[in-house]
Design an enzyme around this catalytic site. Structure first.
Site, PDB file in Angstrom:
ATOM      1  N   ALA A  66      52.697  66.172 -42.007  1.00 14.70           N
ATOM      2  CA  ALA A  66      53.003  65.616 -42.995  1.00 14.70           C
ATOM      3  C   ALA A  66      54.694  65.098 -42.845  1.00 14.70           C
ATOM      4  O   ALA A  66      55.413  65.645 -41.952  1.00 14.70           O
ATOM      5  CB  ALA A  66      53.185  66.596 -44.190  1.00 14.70           C
ATOM      6  N   GLY A 112      49.211  68.721 -41.918  1.00 17.82           N
ATOM      7  CA  GLY A 112      48.225  67.604 -42.951  1.00 17.82           C
ATOM      8  C   GLY A 112      47.396  67.037 -42.017  1.00 17.82           C
ATOM      9  O   GLY A 112      46.279  66.353 -42.529  1.00 17.82           O
ATOM     10  N   GLU A 115      44.442  69.078 -41.680  1.00 22.75           N
ATOM     11  CA  GLU A 115      43.731  69.053 -42.705  1.00 22.75           C
ATOM     12  C   GLU A 115      42.869  67.912 -43.072  1.00 22.75           C
ATOM     13  O   GLU A 115      42.027  67.850 -43.653  1.00 22.75           O
ATOM     14  CB  GLU A 115      44.773  69.379 -43.870  1.00 22.75           C
ATOM     15  N   GLU A 135      52.525  75.565 -40.624  1.00 20.80           N
ATOM     16  CA  GLU A 135      53.153  75.357 -41.849  1.00 20.80           C
ATOM     17  C   GLU A 135      54.369  76.648 -41.912  1.00 20.80           C
ATOM     18  O   GLU A 135      55.171  76.699 -42.416  1.00 20.80           O
ATOM     19  CB  GLU A 135      52.445  75.350 -42.940  1.00 20.80           C
TER      20      GLU A 135
END
Length: 260
Positions: A66, A112, A115, A135
């Site tokens: 991200a 992300g 994900e 993360e």
């Protein structure tokens, strides 16, 4: 439809969406998430589109994570809103899309990015791919479904280790874990994805939609997946695709599914 951060191209019923932020290693920001939603929604709405591939531009990254600069200053409330909106707009949206979505992981798929790949219906990877959820090294946890989908795919113990260590695994380890279905060279990644997509596209899109719904039901809290399977199985009998598929089988010919 014009996009700034992605490319979307449709040929012969197959839509390929490429995340195109090479200077940022294709990192996800709000604009990219929104554009991905719009492109996927448009492809799903198009009755001529029977399969979707998501990949990243270049040879380094699928999505390297991200865009941390967008949320580094967030408080608790903003953090929760970020995760909730992202899950609704993109990650859960992909998982429940009626058109099959294949992730072609062409490099780093971190945070992300992993994900996003896990939200797709299945994944293939190039042999240079690296995957992980780092993360906790930033003082946060995966917020786009990573703590839920990774255990479903690789098992609780492996997911715990990957998330707690913030480590990365290579493509062959991901294959061994069941995180990806196939590993191939960078050059053969998209051709393989297209080959699998073409096999999918020969089948009934109506039945595939029902199968996606039934499979996903097994992972929904409070939902009996077997009951959903029975319901969707029964509904198939009322479709033109069922009539065509069974007729073609009995007549020993190739089915030409109308998609209805």
């Amino acid at each position: 439809m014009n996009f700034e951060n992605i490319l979307s191209q449709t040929n012969n019923g197959l839509t390929t969406i490429t995340i195109n932020r090479p200077t940022k290693l294709n990192a996800l920001n709000k604009a990219t998430i929104s554009e991905l939603h719009d492109a996927l929604e448009a492809a799903d709405y198009d009755k001529n589109v029977k399969a979707i591939i998501i990949t990243g531009s270049g040879e380094k990254a699928f999505v390297a994570g991200a865009d941390i600069s967008e949320f580094a200053h967030f408080d608790v409330n903003n953090g929760q809103k970020l995760a909730a909106l992202g899950q609704e707009l993109l990650f859960n949206f992909i998982e429940n899309l009626s058109t099959p979505v294949i992730a072609a992981v062409n490099g780093f798929a971190l945070g992300g990015g992993l994900e996003l790949a896990m939200a797709c219906h299945f994944r293939i990877a190039s042999d240079n791919a690296k995957m992980g959820l780092p993360e906790v090294s930033l003082g946060v946890i995966p917020g786009y479904g990573g703590t839920q989908r990774l255990p479903q795919l690789v098992g609780k113990g492996r997911a715990m280790e990957l998330i707690m260590t913030a480590g990365m695994i290579d493509a062959n380890t991901a294959l061994n874990y069941g995180l990806v279905n196939h590993v191939t060279t960078q050059e053969e990644l998209l051709p393989l994805a297209e080959s699998i997509a073409n096999k999918i596209m020969r089948n009934s899109s109506v039945a595939i939609k029902a199968a996606i719904k039934a499979i996903n039901a097994n992972y929904e809290e409070g939902v009996n997946g077997y009951n959903v399977e029975v319901e969707q199985f029964g509904k198939c009998f009322g479709t033109d695709d069922f009539k065509e598929g069974t007729s073609a089988f009995l007549e020993k010919r190739k089915a030409n599914f109308p998609g209805e």
